[in-house]
Design an enzyme around this catalytic site. Structure first.
Site, mmCIF file in Angstrom:
data_model
loop_
_atom_site.group_PDB
_atom_site.id
_atom_site.type_symbol
_atom_site.label_atom_id
_atom_site.label_comp_id
_atom_site.label_asym_id
_atom_site.label_seq_id
_atom_site.Cartn_x
_atom_site.Cartn_y
_atom_site.Cartn_z
ATOM 1 N N HIS A 326 -1.057 37.236 37.530
ATOM 2 C CA HIS A 326 -0.839 38.433 36.922
ATOM 3 C C HIS A 326 -1.712 39.045 36.003
ATOM 4 O O HIS A 326 -1.653 40.239 35.682
ATOM 5 C CB HIS A 326 0.570 38.333 36.384
ATOM 6 N N ARG A 432 7.037 46.578 40.261
ATOM 7 C CA ARG A 432 7.053 45.377 39.774
ATOM 8 C C ARG A 432 7.740 45.107 38.396
ATOM 9 O O ARG A 432 6.967 45.141 37.462
ATOM 10 C CB ARG A 432 5.744 44.208 40.010
ATOM 11 N N ARG A 468 11.894 46.755 42.322
ATOM 12 C CA ARG A 468 12.168 45.389 42.544
ATOM 13 C C ARG A 468 12.668 44.675 41.146
ATOM 14 O O ARG A 468 11.988 44.740 40.308
ATOM 15 C CB ARG A 468 10.725 44.748 43.075
ATOM 16 N N GLU A 567 10.392 37.144 52.289
ATOM 17 C CA GLU A 567 9.087 36.363 51.797
ATOM 18 C C GLU A 567 9.434 35.106 51.875
ATOM 19 O O GLU A 567 8.666 34.140 51.415
ATOM 20 C CB GLU A 567 8.636 36.896 50.468
ATOM 21 N N ASP A 591 3.918 36.438 49.401
ATOM 22 C CA ASP A 591 4.804 35.090 49.240
ATOM 23 C C ASP A 591 5.026 34.730 50.664
ATOM 24 O O ASP A 591 5.260 33.208 50.999
ATOM 25 C CB ASP A 591 5.915 35.251 48.516
ATOM 26 N N ARG A 601 -0.572 30.174 46.608
ATOM 27 C CA ARG A 601 -1.287 31.426 46.666
ATOM 28 C C ARG A 601 -2.284 31.524 45.709
ATOM 29 O O ARG A 601 -3.002 32.474 45.507
ATOM 30 C CB ARG A 601 -0.637 32.681 46.957
ATOM 31 N N CYS A 638 4.880 45.250 51.671
ATOM 32 C CA CYS A 638 4.461 45.747 50.468
ATOM 33 C C CYS A 638 3.473 44.667 49.857
ATOM 34 O O CYS A 638 2.969 44.631 48.749
ATOM 35 C CB CYS A 638 5.642 45.850 49.426
HETATM 36 C C1 PEP Z 1 4.598 39.784 48.041
HETATM 37 O O1 PEP Z 1 4.860 38.573 47.625
HETATM 38 O O2 PEP Z 1 3.887 40.226 48.950
HETATM 39 C C2 PEP Z 1 4.795 40.563 47.121
HETATM 40 C C3 PEP Z 1 4.541 42.005 47.307
HETATM 41 O O3 PEP Z 1 5.327 40.446 45.695
HETATM 42 P P1 PEP Z 1 4.344 39.586 44.809
HETATM 43 O O4 PEP Z 1 3.069 39.774 45.060
HETATM 44 O O5 PEP Z 1 4.764 40.606 43.420
HETATM 45 O O6 PEP Z 1 5.042 38.385 44.457
HETATM 46 MG MG MG Z 2 6.590 38.226 46.030
#
Ligand code: PEP
Ligand code: MG
Length: 706
Positions: A326, A432, A468, A567, A591, A601, A638
């Site tokens: 983040h 987010r 979200r 996800e 995810d 990840r 997304c």
């Molecule tokens: C994802 O997991 O692809 C997603 C869009 O959410 P984040 O990257 O915020 O986990």
């Molecule tokens: Mg995610």
């Protein structure tokens, strides 16, 4: 200020003393008296004690006859689930405090938490021995390959974001010695600067900054810290050495703290020390301490990224150890090129070394040669061309056979909205919402969230907007909330699980979203849905919240579209049943890949096992798209696959015509889509789905892009 803002007559602040386990009165305004006619000072006495013990607001409207006050309202001061104290408000009027007042008072209290904690901490410090100052060493480093955190280029002088640099401030030959007056002038200047920065940043980043400079301002006002510096100066120690010594003492004290959130305050002390020293020497405006610099840093907090952005830093080199995605996402939102490298020796790099940071390739060059600089300038020129391409963006995207594709933006912080609009996003496909939670010092109240969400709704009115709900946990830990140590945070109390375990936080967020969108269609989606029941429980909470708002007579959105992020692999097996319950699906590929392939990840060591093109990933996406079509449900992607031109043909080929991505990628993706033919994309997807190995899918994807 609270008394006057709330129109009350008296106010009292109680703090909990951990050592003696007692709630003690620390400050009051007006004569504050409880039901017994006394000022309550011990835990358990009076309304403040009840609010503190029960961790909730307590109100009385017609009670204390002998005190002169008829109405009282007490609110606990909490950091997450930790109790810090309580505040009591009183009024001479009967039934004076309304439900609205409780919310407002709660919001005010939440803002005070960091300041109160900092004050408590400063009170508790004495002054142990002076730590030695370590001088930086020169090192030989030329080129380092790292990873891209946030794209972009930077070329500038280096500066290490570390306490070592306190040693830089020396009186040079020919300069006069500094005096105590210089020190006091520097304190005043520093305070003015901090207030000014707080104002600017609040304006620029309303959603994510609370009082981020309050800890530093408080340090300047802290008599024990400033007094310790003055005492050393009185003993003949030069002002710069006194400042440095006391700062390092405080850093050492913070380092011993067990609470991670408190430990992080070490950076505030260092920062304030540097500011005082910079102002004392008057060599440069500390406001621009990092302006146009390439900052090298071992570990970075989200609030540091904000501060660096405010000072117009050129780029950031983040060393391994403190990598959290983040921080990288935020750097991207703030347009700060960031490269992550595993080279701790960089921390000893001489300040002012020239660094060339290539955020496109993920590498850095130290003291680059003329040739390297020329190559860099050429690259920048190409980048400038990209900017011209952006100007040619179309408001709507169609494939070359005319088929319509919708391109939306992912929003992390409100500042992203301007970019999203400039790059012609048709709406917001993923907001987010956890970012304000991550970057502020405490849970934002319903009112605060409502203000933030309303900004987004008003800015994007008439376009599609998808909220979200909180996606806390994994690599997005709240510094102020102790979730307990988890061995596998990505498999732990994360995301929708966190929300369903903390219904107060979840319902507060849902209410804020519904209130903020009272006059607009919005979509709400839940992250990490792993079963149909989980979705149904979350959806019912939305509907119950809408019912409660109706009963309260508050304007709100009564029937938002409610969808699920796809996800978690388990949901694939019940995708038809989920489609019967959900209004839409959005595939979070980041995810989905992580959980499907069991590859963290954020773990560099397994980055080469993270395959978006794994046949299992591709085939599961096809299953989701088919289920959505079977049940006439809207579907989008997304995750980061949506901004990778390699996958667009495939995604369109399996029938996905809506993408939400970091807005900076929109021009590139629009161009790619405009060159795609729907029927050919279908044939390509079918061919790709026929491949069973990662190598084969990779080969086909690469060939097709060429
Ligand atoms: C994802 O997991 O692809 C997603 C869009 O959410 P984040 O990257 O915020 O986990
Ligand atoms: Mg995610």
């Amino acid at each position: 200020m609270i008394v006057s803002y709330m129109g009350a007559d008296a106010c009292a602040l109680y703090l909990f003393d951990d050592d003696i386990q007692i709630l003690t009165l620390k400050a009051s305004k007006g004569l504050c008296v409880d039901a017994t006619g006394n000022i309550p000072s011990e835990l358990g006495e009076g309304l403040a004690g009840i609010a503190f013990n029960e961790m909730q607001a307590v109100r009385e409207g017609d009670t204390v006859k002998n005190s002169g006050f008829c109405s009282s309202l007490a609110i606990p001061i909490l950091r997450g689930k930790n109790r810090i104290g309580a505040i009591l408000l009183q009024s001479v009027k009967i039934d004076y405090f309304s439900d609205e007042d409780i919310n407002t008072f709660r919001a005010i209290t939440a803002q005070l938490v960091s300041t109160i904690e900092m004050a408590k901490l400063l009170f508790s410090f004495d002054h142990p021995k002076v730590n030695p100052v370590v001088e930086p060493q020169a090192i030989e480093l030329k080129f380092i390959q790292g990873r891209v955190g946030a794209e972009g280029f930077a070329f500038g002088d280096s500066v290490v974001f570390a306490p070592l640099l306190l040693g830089d401030f020396k009186v040079l030959d020919g300069e006069n010695d500094l005096t105590v007056d210089d020190f006091h002038r520097a304190i005043i200047l520093t305070e003015q600067e901090l207030y000014a920065m707080q104002k600017v940043i609040e304006k620029k980043l309303l959603d994510v900054v609370a009082l981020i400079f309050s800890a530093q301002i408080m340090m300047l006002k802290d008599q024990s810290m400033i007094g310790a510096m003055e005492a050393m100066m009185a003993n003949g120690i030069p002002p710069q050495d006194a400042v440095r010594a006391v700062v390092l003492q405080y850093v050492a004290r913070f380092d011993q703290m067990t609470n991670e959130y408190v430990r992080e305050k070490r950076y505030d002390v260092i920062d304030v020390g540097r500011r005082i020293l910079t102002n004392m020497f008057g060599r440069m405006d500390s406001h621009h301490q990092y302006a146009a610099k390439v900052v090298i840093v071992h570990e970075l907090l989200p609030s540091d990224v904000l501060k660096l952005s405010l000072q117009n830093v050129a780029g950031i080199v983040l060393l391994s150890g403190g990598i959290t995605s983040h921080v990288a996402i935020l750097a991207r939102s703030l347009n700060i090129p960031l490269v992550i490298v595993d080279e701790p020796r960089l921390l000893t790099l001489q300040d002012g070394s020239s660094i060339l940071l290539d955020g496109a390739m993920g590498n850095i060059s130290i003291e680059p040669s003329e040739d390297v600089i020329r190559a860099f300038q050429e690259k920048q020129a190409v980048h400038a061309d990209d900017n011209r391409i952006q100007e040619g963006l179309l408001a709507e995207t169609c494939m070359n056979d005319g088929t319509r594709v919708v391109l939306l933006a992912n929003i992390n912080i409100l500042a992203d909205l301007a970019v999203a609009k400039a790059f012609k996003a048709e709406g917001v496909g993923l907001y987010r919402t956890e970012f304000p939670f991550l970057l502020r010092g405490d849970f934002p109240s319903e009112e605060e969230q409502c203000i933030i969400y309303r900004r987004l709704v008003e800015d994007m009115k008439g376009r599609e907007i998808t909220f979200r709900t909180l996606d806390i946990g994994g690599d997005k830990m709240l510094s102020y909330y102790d979730n307990g140590k988890e061995a596998n945070p990505f498999l732990g109390l994360r995301s929708i699980r966190f929300s369903l375990k903390h219904l107060d936080i979840f319902v507060c967020q849902i209410r804020a979203i519904l209130r903020a969108s009272f006059d607009t269609d919005v979509r709400i989606m839940f992250p990490m849905i792993s079963s149909v029941e989980e979705f149904v429980v979350a959806r019912n909470l939305v509907m119950e919240s809408a019912g409660a708002l109706k009963a309260e007579g508050k304007p709100h959105q009564g029937r938002p579209s409610i969808g699920a992020m796809i996800e978690i692999p388990s949901i694939l097996e019940v995708i038809d049943e989920l489609a019967q319950q959900a209004d839409f699906f959005s595939i979070g590929t980041n995810d989905l890949i992580q959980y499907m392939l069991a590859v963290d990840r954020t773990n560099e060591k397994v980055a080469d096992c993270y395959f978006p093109h794994h046949p299992a990933v591709l085939r599961s996406m096809k299953r989701v798209a088919e289920a959505a079509h079977r049940h006439q449900r809207d579907i989008s992607v997304c995750g980061d696959m949506a901004h990778d031109p390699r996958y667009i043909s495939f995604l369109i080929g399996i029938g996905i015509h809506k993408f939400s991505l970091d807005a900076r990628y929109l021009p590139q993706i629009q161009q790619r889509i405009m060159a795609i033919d729907a029927r050919r994309a279908e044939a390509f997807a079918a061919e790709l789905l026929g491949k069973a190995s990662v190598d084969e899918t990779a080969r086909l994807l690469n060939e097709t892009l060429l």
